[in-house]
Design an enzyme around this catalytic site. Sequence first.
Site, PDB file in Angstrom:
ATOM      1  CG  HIS A 210       2.875  28.605   8.140  1.00 22.73           C
ATOM      2  ND1 HIS A 210       2.947  29.554   7.152  1.00 22.73           N
ATOM      3  CD2 HIS A 210       2.950  29.273   9.319  1.00 22.73           C
ATOM      4  CE1 HIS A 210       3.099  30.753   7.708  1.00 22.73           C
ATOM      5  NE2 HIS A 210       3.091  30.616   9.009  1.00 22.73           N
TER       6      HIS A 210
ATOM      7  CG  ASP B  96       1.131  29.339  17.101  1.00 22.12           C
ATOM      8  OD1 ASP B  96       0.695  29.538  15.953  1.00 22.12           O
ATOM      9  OD2 ASP B  96       1.317  30.260  17.929  1.00 22.12           O
TER      10      ASP B  96
HETATM   11  C1  SDX Z   1       0.286  31.205  12.730  1.00 21.16           C
HETATM   12  O1  SDX Z   1       0.355  33.191   8.249  1.00 21.16           O
HETATM   13  C2  SDX Z   1       1.252  33.348   9.198  1.00 21.16           C
HETATM   14  O2  SDX Z   1       2.344  33.821   8.972  1.00 21.16           O
HETATM   15  C3  SDX Z   1       0.771  32.945  10.592  1.00 21.16           C
HETATM   16  C4  SDX Z   1       1.841  32.872  11.668  1.00 21.16           C
HETATM   17  C5  SDX Z   1       2.378  34.240  11.995  1.00 21.16           C
HETATM   18  O3  SDX Z   1       3.522  34.333  12.486  1.00 21.16           O
HETATM   19  O4  SDX Z   1       1.590  35.219  11.880  1.00 21.16           O
HETATM   20  O5  SDX Z   1       2.896  32.038  11.229  1.00 21.16           O
HETATM   21  C6  SDX Z   1       1.268  32.304  12.957  1.00 21.16           C
HETATM   22  O6  SDX Z   1      -0.880  31.483  12.658  1.00 21.16           O
HETATM   23  C7  SDX Z   1       0.785  29.817  12.524  1.00 21.16           C
HETATM   24  C8  SDX Z   1      -0.364  28.809  12.212  1.00 21.16           C
HETATM   25  C9  SDX Z   1      -1.053  28.420  13.529  1.00 21.16           C
HETATM   26  N1  SDX Z   1      -2.243  27.582  13.258  1.00 21.16           N
HETATM   27  C10 SDX Z   1      -2.276  26.264  13.568  1.00 21.16           C
HETATM   28  O7  SDX Z   1      -1.311  25.647  14.028  1.00 21.16           O
HETATM   29  C11 SDX Z   1      -3.623  25.607  13.336  1.00 21.16           C
HETATM   30  C12 SDX Z   1      -3.441  24.251  12.633  1.00 21.16           C
HETATM   31  N2  SDX Z   1      -2.958  24.535  11.249  1.00 21.16           N
HETATM   32  C13 SDX Z   1      -3.950  24.478  10.199  1.00 21.16           C
HETATM   33  O8  SDX Z   1      -5.242  24.883  10.537  1.00 21.16           O
HETATM   34  C14 SDX Z   1      -3.406  24.991   8.850  1.00 21.16           C
HETATM   35  O9  SDX Z   1      -2.184  24.407   8.651  1.00 21.16           O
HETATM   36  C15 SDX Z   1      -3.294  26.486   8.606  1.00 21.16           C
HETATM   37  C16 SDX Z   1      -4.578  27.191   8.865  1.00 21.16           C
HETATM   38  C17 SDX Z   1      -2.215  27.069   9.443  1.00 21.16           C
HETATM   39  C18 SDX Z   1      -2.907  26.683   7.136  1.00 21.16           C
HETATM   40  O10 SDX Z   1      -3.912  26.135   6.419  1.00 21.16           O
HETATM   41  P1  SDX Z   1      -4.129  26.366   4.834  1.00 21.16           P
HETATM   42  O11 SDX Z   1      -2.922  26.959   4.216  1.00 21.16           O
HETATM   43  O12 SDX Z   1      -5.427  27.056   4.628  1.00 21.16           O
HETATM   44  O13 SDX Z   1      -4.215  24.898   4.314  1.00 21.16           O
HETATM   45  P2  SDX Z   1      -5.440  23.894   4.527  1.00 21.16           P
HETATM   46  O14 SDX Z   1      -6.114  24.120   5.862  1.00 21.16           O
HETATM   47  O15 SDX Z   1      -6.299  23.952   3.320  1.00 21.16           O
HETATM   48  O16 SDX Z   1      -4.673  22.496   4.643  1.00 21.16           O
HETATM   49  C19 SDX Z   1      -4.194  21.842   3.436  1.00 21.16           C
HETATM   50  C20 SDX Z   1      -4.266  20.362   3.746  1.00 21.16           C
HETATM   51  C21 SDX Z   1      -5.653  19.923   4.218  1.00 21.16           C
HETATM   52  O17 SDX Z   1      -5.854  18.568   3.878  1.00 21.16           O
HETATM   53  P3  SDX Z   1      -6.829  18.232   2.611  1.00 21.16           P
HETATM   54  O18 SDX Z   1      -8.179  18.861   2.921  1.00 21.16           O
HETATM   55  O19 SDX Z   1      -6.149  18.831   1.388  1.00 21.16           O
HETATM   56  O20 SDX Z   1      -6.875  16.710   2.608  1.00 21.16           O
HETATM   57  O21 SDX Z   1      -3.376  20.042   4.830  1.00 21.16           O
HETATM   58  C22 SDX Z   1      -4.126  19.559   5.942  1.00 21.16           C
HETATM   59  C23 SDX Z   1      -5.564  19.987   5.717  1.00 21.16           C
HETATM   60  O22 SDX Z   1      -6.451  19.095   6.362  1.00 21.16           O
HETATM   61  N3  SDX Z   1      -3.611  20.187   7.145  1.00 21.16           N
HETATM   62  C24 SDX Z   1      -3.522  19.589   8.337  1.00 21.16           C
HETATM   63  C25 SDX Z   1      -2.991  20.555   9.196  1.00 21.16           C
HETATM   64  N4  SDX Z   1      -2.784  21.707   8.525  1.00 21.16           N
HETATM   65  C26 SDX Z   1      -3.162  21.458   7.239  1.00 21.16           C
HETATM   66  N5  SDX Z   1      -3.838  18.353   8.739  1.00 21.16           N
HETATM   67  C27 SDX Z   1      -3.634  18.083  10.056  1.00 21.16           C
HETATM   68  N6  SDX Z   1      -3.144  18.965  10.948  1.00 21.16           N
HETATM   69  C28 SDX Z   1      -2.802  20.203  10.551  1.00 21.16           C
HETATM   70  N7  SDX Z   1      -2.328  21.061  11.425  1.00 21.16           N
END
Ligand code: SDX
Length: 382
Positions: free
Chosen positions: A265, A319
Amino acid sequence: MSVNLDEKIFDKGLANTIAAESKMSYIDGVNGILEYVGIDIDSLARNSTFEETTFLLWNGRLPNEQELATLVAAFRAEYHIPAGLIDLIKTFPTDAAPMHALQTAVAALALHDSEADVNDPDANLRKSIKLVAKTPAIVAAFDRHRKGKEIIDPDPSLDIASNFLWMLNGEKPTDTMSKALDVCLILHADHGTNASTFTSLVVISTLSDMYSSMAAAIGALRGPLHGGANEGVMRMLDEIGELDNVDAAINQKLADKDKIMGFGHRVYKAVDPRATYLKTFTKGLAEDTGNLKLYEMSSRIEEIMNEKVGSRGIYPNVDFYSATTYFSLGLELDLFTPLFAIARMVGWTGHCMEQLEDNKLIRPGSNYVGPHEVPYAPLDQR
Ligand code: SDX
């Protein structure tokens, strides 16, 4: 990464930027706390209703009995969708994505509202009530249409959650089903300036209209990094298939640097309190509906993720367990995100009404990294 450009900050993804002030949701990402107008989300999920929570988010306080009854009646008076819109929905391809159908139909609501472009607080409250009341009917009508079934009229004797299940399935839901859905609507109603809410603010800040703003927000929500994740979680569980396959599958995904849907998140670096609540809540529903395997698979995935990436602040978000909840409610996978939209219509409209109280056009700068002083080359010289 933030780079200071002539007193402007380049903040990719606006991860370190505060873009609005709001009295609606308080999120403490470090400690995993979510409050709606200061009331803890767990208390609201246990004690409130979606309609009461809507009043709270829109008015900054809980309603008294008369105020709640007035809002409930206002919603029920608007449950129906215009005949012209039903005719339009019947023209949609039956294989269209429900979120595309919803976005199209919500935009089309503007065609049936003489005050679509009136931007005063009273008109926008009336439109917000219409949008929250009619979105469930749109989702249900398209689903019935795509299955070749009769579209079912809303039942104004039912609350929003029960009426949605009635229009979707053609049978009155059990109290357990209604309560489960009502809790999910409360949990998904608002969450600060998430991507779809921010989208709605950008649109309304131009003094466009509520319908255009909501259609844009629906577009943002459908992305798998945002509201589309709940459908992604279910597809992942379906692909893994069995509890015995979980360890190998998740470890492989992590090795492949795949994002595990339902985890991580932008704000929470602790477990999303909505996931905590849903995990407990969903176990009973999964047991009652014969879906305990999904719950057990989800729990094992959470254990593995805690071991492997918990130290990096990657925990379950709303989710992750909502997928099992919606599946246990008998919803089809591609209706999971539309259900999120039904709930978040409250947050989107609420933040837009709040924005208009003290509006400023939202227009960030961009850092130009292209060339300069490039001569124009005639076509025959390129
Ligand atoms: C919602 O914003 C809100 O409030 C949203 C929400 C709401 O109520 O409106 O809460 C609802 O959208 C919840 C999120 C649902 N999405 C997912 O579950 C999709 C999977 N999650 C990721 O794509 C990610 O965690 C995000 C998009 C939610 C957040 O990503 P950020 O803040 O942009 O961080 P990032 O993608 O840059 O990740 C940072 C690191 C990365 O590793 P490095 O490149 O630094 O090595 O953490 C890793 C990412 O690869 N990472 C994950 C991961 N989420 C982050 N690795 C594996 N699985 C994951 N789910």
